[in-house]
Design a protein around this motif. Sequence first.
Motif, PDB file in Angstrom:
ATOM      1  N   LYS A  14      16.648   3.868  -8.478  1.00  0.00           N
ATOM      2  CA  LYS A  14      15.716   3.306  -9.461  1.00  0.00           C
ATOM      3  C   LYS A  14      14.856   4.401 -10.057  1.00  0.00           C
ATOM      4  N   GLU A  15      14.239   4.057 -11.198  1.00  0.00           N
ATOM      5  CA  GLU A  15      13.316   4.983 -11.845  1.00  0.00           C
ATOM      6  C   GLU A  15      12.010   5.044 -11.042  1.00  0.00           C
ATOM      7  N   ARG A  16      11.336   6.162 -11.164  1.00  0.00           N
ATOM      8  CA  ARG A  16      10.004   6.255 -10.570  1.00  0.00           C
ATOM      9  C   ARG A  16       9.078   5.289 -11.292  1.00  0.00           C
ATOM     10  N   GLU A  17       8.232   4.609 -10.522  1.00  0.00           N
ATOM     11  CA  GLU A  17       7.332   3.628 -11.121  1.00  0.00           C
ATOM     12  C   GLU A  17       5.897   3.836 -10.664  1.00  0.00           C
ATOM     13  N   PHE A  18       5.005   3.442 -11.521  1.00  0.00           N
ATOM     14  CA  PHE A  18       3.574   3.502 -11.242  1.00  0.00           C
ATOM     15  C   PHE A  18       3.204   2.480 -10.180  1.00  0.00           C
ATOM     16  N   VAL A  19       2.330   2.879  -9.274  1.00  0.00           N
ATOM     17  CA  VAL A  19       1.834   1.974  -8.240  1.00  0.00           C
ATOM     18  C   VAL A  19       0.340   1.703  -8.432  1.00  0.00           C
ATOM     19  N   ALA A  20      -0.446   2.762  -8.484  1.00  0.00           N
ATOM     20  CA  ALA A  20      -1.892   2.595  -8.584  1.00  0.00           C
ATOM     21  C   ALA A  20      -2.523   3.884  -9.087  1.00  0.00           C
ATOM     22  N   SER A  21      -3.708   3.755  -9.670  1.00  0.00           N
ATOM     23  CA  SER A  21      -4.441   4.932 -10.114  1.00  0.00           C
ATOM     24  C   SER A  21      -5.925   4.726  -9.862  1.00  0.00           C
TER      25      SER A  21
END
Length: 119
Positions: free
Chosen positions: A43-50
Amino acid sequence: QVQLVESGGGLVQAGDSLRLSCAASGRTFSNYAMGWFRQAPGKEREFVASISRSGGSTNYADSVKVRFTISRDNAKNTVFLQMNSLKPEDTAVYYCAAKALFSDEYGYWGQGTQVTVSS
């Protein structure tokens, strides 16, 4: 230049908790917004939290909202990701990243830490 080192990953069962840490060195940590991203196999890298530079503002992906909490300790140059109620679909390599002031992109990345959640 800022160097990032993640830790805290491991193998857990569904419903368990883990806390990831990301230690930063090299530049003034509080000058950087920080983020956590993840990449599952195939899978593509995905955003989790910032989290903002001061820690006063946070954002989460819908898939982890309520279950995950991002925080930072600027005195210790560390950002954390508390992950509760883990699910098998949370299995991924988790990366922390730093975004410099006035930058639109996360320019610095850690090496990643593996999180595996068994059902």
